[in-house]
Design a protein around this motif. Structure first.
Motif, PDB file in Angstrom:
ATOM      1  N   CYS A   1      52.071 -20.211  27.181  1.00  0.00           N
ATOM      2  CA  CYS A   1      53.079 -19.158  27.215  1.00  0.00           C
ATOM      3  C   CYS A   1      54.495 -19.692  27.220  1.00  0.00           C
ATOM      4  O   CYS A   1      55.418 -18.902  27.493  1.00  0.00           O
ATOM      5  CB  CYS A   1      52.927 -18.020  28.322  1.00  0.00           C
ATOM      6  SG  CYS A   1      51.251 -17.038  28.011  1.00  0.00           S
TER       7      CYS A   1
ATOM      8  N   ARG B   1      56.613 -11.484  29.986  1.00  0.00           N
ATOM      9  CA  ARG B   1      55.793 -12.362  30.225  1.00  0.00           C
ATOM     10  C   ARG B   1      54.565 -12.105  30.414  1.00  0.00           C
ATOM     11  O   ARG B   1      53.521 -12.773  30.259  1.00  0.00           O
ATOM     12  CB  ARG B   1      56.449 -13.396  31.388  1.00  0.00           C
ATOM     13  CG  ARG B   1      57.908 -13.858  30.868  1.00  0.00           C
ATOM     14  CD  ARG B   1      58.655 -14.489  32.244  1.00  0.00           C
ATOM     15  NE  ARG B   1      59.687 -15.128  32.009  1.00  0.00           N
ATOM     16  CZ  ARG B   1      60.834 -15.127  32.899  1.00  0.00           C
ATOM     17  NH1 ARG B   1      60.645 -14.404  34.078  1.00  0.00           N
ATOM     18  NH2 ARG B   1      61.847 -15.676  32.583  1.00  0.00           N
TER      19      ARG B   1
ATOM     20  N   ARG C   1      52.578 -11.611  27.634  1.00  0.00           N
ATOM     21  CA  ARG C   1      52.383 -12.805  26.750  1.00  0.00           C
ATOM     22  C   ARG C   1      51.247 -13.195  27.314  1.00  0.00           C
ATOM     23  O   ARG C   1      50.204 -13.929  26.679  1.00  0.00           O
ATOM     24  CB  ARG C   1      53.426 -13.459  26.779  1.00  0.00           C
ATOM     25  CG  ARG C   1      53.719 -14.573  25.718  1.00  0.00           C
ATOM     26  CD  ARG C   1      54.970 -15.047  25.483  1.00  0.00           C
ATOM     27  NE  ARG C   1      55.714 -15.653  26.429  1.00  0.00           N
ATOM     28  CZ  ARG C   1      56.848 -15.526  26.860  1.00  0.00           C
ATOM     29  NH1 ARG C   1      57.445 -14.321  26.644  1.00  0.00           N
ATOM     30  NH2 ARG C   1      57.352 -16.187  27.815  1.00  0.00           N
TER      31      ARG C   1
ATOM     32  N   GLU D   1      47.923 -14.212  25.281  1.00  0.00           N
ATOM     33  CA  GLU D   1      47.062 -15.743  24.860  1.00  0.00           C
ATOM     34  C   GLU D   1      45.769 -15.545  25.551  1.00  0.00           C
ATOM     35  O   GLU D   1      44.810 -16.152  24.896  1.00  0.00           O
ATOM     36  CB  GLU D   1      48.021 -16.515  25.930  1.00  0.00           C
ATOM     37  CG  GLU D   1      49.302 -16.843  25.335  1.00  0.00           C
ATOM     38  CD  GLU D   1      49.106 -17.705  23.751  1.00  0.00           C
ATOM     39  OE1 GLU D   1      48.029 -18.224  23.530  1.00  0.00           O
ATOM     40  OE2 GLU D   1      50.018 -17.507  22.977  1.00  0.00           O
TER      41      GLU D   1
END
Length: 245
Positions: free
Chosen positions: A39, A15, A18, A22
């Motif tokens: 996300c 996470r 990610r 982004e």
């Protein structure tokens, strides 16, 4: 990401990565709410991740509360480039090639099936190619650098690299299958200067060659669909210089 997803993934790490991806892709700083939405995370989790990444220096919080990449990303980028053990005098040879030919010169290597550009010396007779910059991963099947390195591999290994990477179409001239590329390389011998004409970018030609005794390739780019003979000769001389060094 490539290959099968491991069964022991640490979700919080995935996470956090990610979130970084982004923020890096965005053309402006992002708020936590936007990060969470993009996300697919809940807002509470996103706040925890963002605060942690800021504390570690991988994100930077602006006075207005939005976030952009932090300085530690640049540090890791430079460390990544430094981890490639370049041939001695590589940067000097590239700079001389660019100055002598007037064309941008590139140094690249295949790493785990990925073509990584490690160094670039810009020349005025070449276009700016945003995907051929130091530290970036680019297409082995559509670039002269990649083709030169693929040519040096056994056929089975080469097919594995191409299958793993995929053959994305950059222009109508890009090879669209492994068979197309194998046919293109069939008439060449390892170590030979390889050219591509409009396969990576429209109206751009590139040439590349592997440095003998190494896993490195040097390349140049040119406007138009031909490589000037003088530039190709300078490329060959640079390859020999680097091999001697």
């Amino acid at each position: 990401m490539t290959g099968e997803q491991p069964s022991d993934l640490i979700r919080s790490v995935s996470r956090a990565l990610r979130v970084l991806e982004e923020v890096a892709r965005a053309d402006r700083p992002l708020s936590v709410k936007v990060i969470a939405r993009r996300c697919g995370l809940n807002l509470s989790t996103s706040y925890h991740l963002v605060r942690t990444l800021c504390y570690e220096g991988y994100l930077h919080r602006r006075p207005d509360g939005d976030y952009l990449l932090g300085s530690q990303v640049a540090e890791r980028f430079h460390e990544m480039l430094g981890a490639f053990e370049r041939p001695p005098m590589a940067s000097a040879v590239l700079r001389h090639l660019a100055a002598d030919s007037g064309h941008t010169a590139y140094l690249a290597q295949l790493a785990e099936g990925r073509l990584i550009v490690v160094d670039v010396a810009e020349g005025p007779r070449s276009p700016w190619l945003e995907d051929l910059q130091a530290g970036l991963e680019t297409a082995p099947h559509a670039t002269a650098l990649g083709k030169a390195l693929l040519l040096a591999l056994p056929s089975r290994v080469r097919r594995g690299v191409l299958t793993g990477y995929g053959l994305r179409r950059f222009t109508p001239s890009t090879p669209s299958s492994v068979e197309d590329l194998e046919e293109e390389l069939a008439g060449l011998r390892p170590g030979q200067v390889v050219e591509e004409h409009g396969q990576f970018r429209d109206q751009v030609a590139c040439a590349g060659a592997v440095v003998p005794g190494t896993q490195w390739a040097i390349g140049i780019s040119a406007r138009g669909l031909t490589i000037p003979p003088r530039a190709a000769a300078r490329l060959g001389a640079a390859v020999r210089d680097l091999a001697r060094a």
